[in-house]
Design an enzyme around this catalytic site. Structure first.
Site, PDB file in Angstrom:
ATOM      1  N   HIS A  17       0.837  -1.205   0.000  1.00 36.09           N
ATOM      2  CA  HIS A  17       0.000   0.000   0.000  1.00 36.09           C
ATOM      3  C   HIS A  17       0.871   1.255   0.000  1.00 36.09           C
ATOM      4  O   HIS A  17       0.618   2.204  -0.759  1.00 36.09           O
ATOM      5  CB  HIS A  17      -0.898   0.049   1.247  1.00 36.09           C
ATOM      6  CG  HIS A  17      -1.912  -1.038   1.309  1.00 36.09           C
ATOM      7  ND1 HIS A  17      -2.072  -1.830   2.426  1.00 36.09           N
ATOM      8  CD2 HIS A  17      -2.835  -1.470   0.419  1.00 36.09           C
ATOM      9  CE1 HIS A  17      -3.047  -2.693   2.218  1.00 36.09           C
ATOM     10  NE2 HIS A  17      -3.522  -2.498   1.000  1.00 36.09           N
ATOM     11  N   LYS A  41     -18.691  -5.150   7.310  1.00 34.72           N
ATOM     12  CA  LYS A  41     -17.546  -6.037   7.407  1.00 34.72           C
ATOM     13  C   LYS A  41     -16.773  -5.691   8.678  1.00 34.72           C
ATOM     14  O   LYS A  41     -16.514  -4.531   8.956  1.00 34.72           O
ATOM     15  CB  LYS A  41     -16.624  -5.858   6.196  1.00 34.72           C
ATOM     16  CG  LYS A  41     -17.211  -6.358   4.899  1.00 34.72           C
ATOM     17  CD  LYS A  41     -16.351  -5.983   3.725  1.00 34.72           C
ATOM     18  CE  LYS A  41     -15.288  -6.986   3.465  1.00 34.72           C
ATOM     19  NZ  LYS A  41     -14.504  -6.692   2.256  1.00 34.72           N
ATOM     20  N   ARG A  90      -1.964  -6.008  -8.567  1.00 33.70           N
ATOM     21  CA  ARG A  90      -0.899  -6.982  -8.280  1.00 33.70           C
ATOM     22  C   ARG A  90      -0.742  -8.021  -9.381  1.00 33.70           C
ATOM     23  O   ARG A  90       0.318  -8.612  -9.515  1.00 33.70           O
ATOM     24  CB  ARG A  90      -1.167  -7.680  -6.953  1.00 33.70           C
ATOM     25  CG  ARG A  90      -1.047  -6.739  -5.764  1.00 33.70           C
ATOM     26  CD  ARG A  90      -1.431  -7.428  -4.500  1.00 33.70           C
ATOM     27  NE  ARG A  90      -2.874  -7.707  -4.554  1.00 33.70           N
ATOM     28  CZ  ARG A  90      -3.570  -8.217  -3.563  1.00 33.70           C
ATOM     29  NH1 ARG A  90      -2.972  -8.548  -2.444  1.00 33.70           N
ATOM     30  NH2 ARG A  90      -4.865  -8.420  -3.686  1.00 33.70           N
ATOM     31  N   SER A 128      -3.103  -7.835   2.795  1.00 31.14           N
ATOM     32  CA  SER A 128      -3.397  -7.635   4.213  1.00 31.14           C
ATOM     33  C   SER A 128      -3.833  -8.942   4.862  1.00 31.14           C
ATOM     34  O   SER A 128      -3.508  -9.208   6.020  1.00 31.14           O
ATOM     35  CB  SER A 128      -4.479  -6.569   4.389  1.00 31.14           C
ATOM     36  OG  SER A 128      -4.001  -5.308   3.975  1.00 31.14           O
TER      37      SER A 128
END
Length: 158
Positions: A17, A41, A90, A128
């Site tokens: 990040h 969430k 990614r 993460s």
């Protein structure tokens, strides 16, 4: 120069990040790093904690601002006067989902463009979720996260 938004859950922030933040902040006049506060969430860290971790990790970047937002990112961008959404990619799977999201966002707000930044190869597999998993099993994650996050994870084992 344009003003941009980089939004995500950042639960927790990683060096991947921070790499995207550093690179985007060198391209755009200002970069708003927006922590998604999806109340449906439950993350390891509350959105405000994630914002504090990001702020502590980017203190040298004077054109970067951190905020928490619980709405659509295009609404944040419009309200903040930003015309660019920055997204890190990614790999091909990320590209496919980010492409779809870029089209949806352009339908919601045609004046906002999406700018994709390819991940540095060092971080192309970093997530993460993986960081939380490694921290849970007490593995060394010092090469994956900045020191404020390392300390926060040590204080709160996932």
């Amino acid at each position: 120069m344009a003003h941009a938004v980089f939004a995500g859950s950042f639960d927790p922030p990683t060096f991947g990040h921070l790499d995207i933040i550093a690179r985007a902040s060198s391209i755009f006049e200002t970069l708003h790093v927006v922590v998604a506060a999806n109340r449906n969430k439950r993350g390891l860290f509350e959105p405000e904690e994630r914002a504090q971790l990001l702020t502590a990790s980017i203190d040298a970047m004077t054109n970067v601002f951190v905020a928490v937002w619980d709405g659509l990112v295009v609404d944040y961008a419009r309200n903040a006067g930003c015309t660019i959404l920055v997204r890190g990619v990614r790999g091909i799977t990320d590209f496919a989902s980010e492409y779809d999201m870029a089209i949806l966002n352009s339908q919601l707000e045609p004046t906002i463009e999406t700018f994709l930044i390819c991940a540095d190869p060092r971080y192309s597999t970093l997530s993460s979720s993986a960081v939380k998993e490694f921290a849970h099993f007490r593995r060394d994650i010092s090469a994956l996260v900045p020191s404020p996050v390392l300390k926060a994870l040590a204080d709160r084992r996932p």
